[in-house]
Design a protein around this motif. Structure first.
Motif, PDB file in Angstrom:
ATOM      1  N   MET A   1     -42.103  26.968 -23.484  1.00 40.54           N
ATOM      2  CA  MET A   1     -41.347  26.428 -22.366  1.00 40.54           C
ATOM      3  C   MET A   1     -40.864  27.590 -21.506  1.00 40.54           C
ATOM      4  O   MET A   1     -40.384  28.596 -21.994  1.00 40.54           O
ATOM      5  N   LEU A   2     -41.005  27.423 -20.227  1.00 37.50           N
ATOM      6  CA  LEU A   2     -40.557  28.429 -19.282  1.00 37.50           C
ATOM      7  C   LEU A   2     -39.135  28.108 -18.845  1.00 37.50           C
ATOM      8  O   LEU A   2     -38.791  26.957 -18.582  1.00 37.50           O
ATOM      9  N   HIS A   3     -38.295  29.108 -18.811  1.00 33.70           N
ATOM     10  CA  HIS A   3     -36.943  28.957 -18.279  1.00 33.70           C
ATOM     11  C   HIS A   3     -36.569  30.264 -17.610  1.00 33.70           C
ATOM     12  O   HIS A   3     -37.240  31.274 -17.801  1.00 33.70           O
ATOM     13  N   GLY A   4     -35.516  30.258 -16.804  1.00 30.55           N
ATOM     14  CA  GLY A   4     -35.189  31.487 -16.103  1.00 30.55           C
ATOM     15  C   GLY A   4     -33.882  31.417 -15.345  1.00 30.55           C
ATOM     16  O   GLY A   4     -33.089  30.492 -15.499  1.00 30.55           O
ATOM     17  N   MET A   5     -33.719  32.433 -14.494  1.00 33.52           N
ATOM     18  CA  MET A   5     -32.489  32.577 -13.728  1.00 33.52           C
ATOM     19  C   MET A   5     -32.789  33.358 -12.459  1.00 33.52           C
ATOM     20  O   MET A   5     -33.603  34.281 -12.464  1.00 33.52           O
ATOM     21  N   THR A   6     -32.148  32.975 -11.391  1.00 32.37           N
ATOM     22  CA  THR A   6     -32.122  33.771 -10.173  1.00 32.37           C
ATOM     23  C   THR A   6     -30.776  34.470 -10.159  1.00 32.37           C
ATOM     24  O   THR A   6     -29.751  33.838 -10.409  1.00 32.37           O
ATOM     25  N   ILE A   7     -30.781  35.772  -9.889  1.00 34.11           N
ATOM     26  CA  ILE A   7     -29.533  36.537  -9.869  1.00 34.11           C
ATOM     27  C   ILE A   7     -29.290  37.062  -8.468  1.00 34.11           C
ATOM     28  O   ILE A   7     -30.162  37.705  -7.878  1.00 34.11           O
ATOM     29  N   PHE A   8     -28.112  36.765  -7.941  1.00 35.34           N
ATOM     30  CA  PHE A   8     -27.671  37.318  -6.665  1.00 35.34           C
ATOM     31  C   PHE A   8     -26.727  38.473  -6.968  1.00 35.34           C
ATOM     32  O   PHE A   8     -25.805  38.337  -7.778  1.00 35.34           O
ATOM     33  N   TYR A   9     -26.938  39.605  -6.304  1.00 35.56           N
ATOM     34  CA  TYR A   9     -26.024  40.743  -6.392  1.00 35.56           C
ATOM     35  C   TYR A   9     -24.951  40.525  -5.335  1.00 35.56           C
ATOM     36  O   TYR A   9     -25.264  40.332  -4.166  1.00 35.56           O
ATOM     37  N   VAL A  10     -23.691  40.536  -5.749  1.00 38.88           N
ATOM     38  CA  VAL A  10     -22.604  40.146  -4.853  1.00 38.88           C
ATOM     39  C   VAL A  10     -21.565  41.251  -4.708  1.00 38.88           C
ATOM     40  O   VAL A  10     -21.329  42.031  -5.626  1.00 38.88           O
ATOM     41  N   ASN A  11     -20.945  41.293  -3.518  1.00 44.31           N
ATOM     42  CA  ASN A  11     -19.909  42.286  -3.236  1.00 44.31           C
ATOM     43  C   ASN A  11     -18.595  41.959  -3.928  1.00 44.31           C
ATOM     44  O   ASN A  11     -17.918  42.833  -4.443  1.00 44.31           O
ATOM     45  N   ASP A  12     -18.220  40.703  -3.910  1.00 46.68           N
ATOM     46  CA  ASP A  12     -16.937  40.263  -4.452  1.00 46.68           C
ATOM     47  C   ASP A  12     -17.206  39.121  -5.435  1.00 46.68           C
ATOM     48  O   ASP A  12     -17.346  37.969  -5.034  1.00 46.68           O
ATOM     49  N   PRO A  13     -17.290  39.432  -6.736  1.00 48.62           N
ATOM     50  CA  PRO A  13     -17.647  38.413  -7.726  1.00 48.62           C
ATOM     51  C   PRO A  13     -16.715  37.194  -7.733  1.00 48.62           C
ATOM     52  O   PRO A  13     -17.180  36.066  -7.894  1.00 48.62           O
ATOM     53  N   ASP A  14     -15.424  37.393  -7.544  1.00 48.41           N
ATOM     54  CA  ASP A  14     -14.500  36.258  -7.544  1.00 48.41           C
ATOM     55  C   ASP A  14     -14.745  35.339  -6.355  1.00 48.41           C
ATOM     56  O   ASP A  14     -14.735  34.116  -6.492  1.00 48.41           O
ATOM     57  N   ARG A  15     -14.980  35.929  -5.184  1.00 51.70           N
ATOM     58  CA  ARG A  15     -15.275  35.131  -3.989  1.00 51.70           C
ATOM     59  C   ARG A  15     -16.581  34.365  -4.179  1.00 51.70           C
ATOM     60  O   ARG A  15     -16.674  33.167  -3.874  1.00 51.70           O
ATOM     61  N   ALA A  16     -17.610  35.037  -4.709  1.00 50.96           N
ATOM     62  CA  ALA A  16     -18.906  34.387  -4.930  1.00 50.96           C
ATOM     63  C   ALA A  16     -18.777  33.259  -5.942  1.00 50.96           C
ATOM     64  O   ALA A  16     -19.344  32.175  -5.760  1.00 50.96           O
ATOM     65  N   LYS A  17     -18.022  33.484  -7.010  1.00 49.55           N
ATOM     66  CA  LYS A  17     -17.826  32.444  -8.027  1.00 49.55           C
ATOM     67  C   LYS A  17     -17.119  31.232  -7.423  1.00 49.55           C
ATOM     68  O   LYS A  17     -17.538  30.095  -7.644  1.00 49.55           O
ATOM     69  N   LYS A  18     -16.101  31.464  -6.629  1.00 50.27           N
ATOM     70  CA  LYS A  18     -15.379  30.361  -5.983  1.00 50.27           C
ATOM     71  C   LYS A  18     -16.311  29.585  -5.048  1.00 50.27           C
ATOM     72  O   LYS A  18     -16.318  28.354  -5.035  1.00 50.27           O
ATOM     73  N   PHE A  19     -17.105  30.316  -4.267  1.00 52.61           N
ATOM     74  CA  PHE A  19     -18.034  29.696  -3.327  1.00 52.61           C
ATOM     75  C   PHE A  19     -19.034  28.804  -4.071  1.00 52.61           C
ATOM     76  O   PHE A  19     -19.202  27.629  -3.746  1.00 52.61           O
TER      77      PHE A  19
END
Length: 126
Positions: A1-19
């Motif tokens: 089974m194939l599974h995965g993840m896309t990863i975004f590199y972010v400047n402000d992890p808390d802001r990105a998490k909230k968004f």
């Protein structure tokens, strides 16, 4: 089974998490210093990694164009109410790119740039 993840590199992890918590309408399944993960499908995740962590991992192998790499991809999300999610995204600091409209391929889609400059399509199949 194939599974995965896309990863975004972010400047402000808390802001990105909230968004993404708001836009995806869910909590992260992993939330530790250096990485946050949101389930997108049964075997697929969206990861948010701080820029500093990415630079530690890739170091001198990081291309000079990495800061503009976000314009080479988009996160295309199917949602129940793309107009409402578009307004929500904009209220959370996203930059409006294109309002909700019927596209040539049959989806209604609105586009924003998230606070880190990633293109996000908010779509509904017609």
């Amino acid at each position: 089974m194939l599974h995965g993840m896309t990863i975004f590199y972010v400047n402000d992890p808390d802001r990105a998490k909230k968004f993404y918590r708001a836009i995806l309408h869910r909590e992260p399944t992993l939330d530790v210093p250096g990485m946050c993960e949101f389930p997108l499908a049964e075997d697929y995740l969206l990861g948010l990694m701080p820029d500093a962590s990415m630079k530690r991992l890739l170091g001198s192998h990081l291309p000079d164009t990495a800061s503009s790499a976000s314009l080479r991809a988009e996160l295309y999300l199917f949602c129940d109410d793309p107009a409402a999610d578009y307004a929500l995204a904009c209220s959370l600091g996203a930059t409006p790119l294109s309002p909700l409209q019927l596209r040539d391929w049959g989806d209604e889609v609105a586009y924003v740039l998230d606070p880190d400059g990633y293109v996000v399509g908010l779509a509904k199949r017609k």
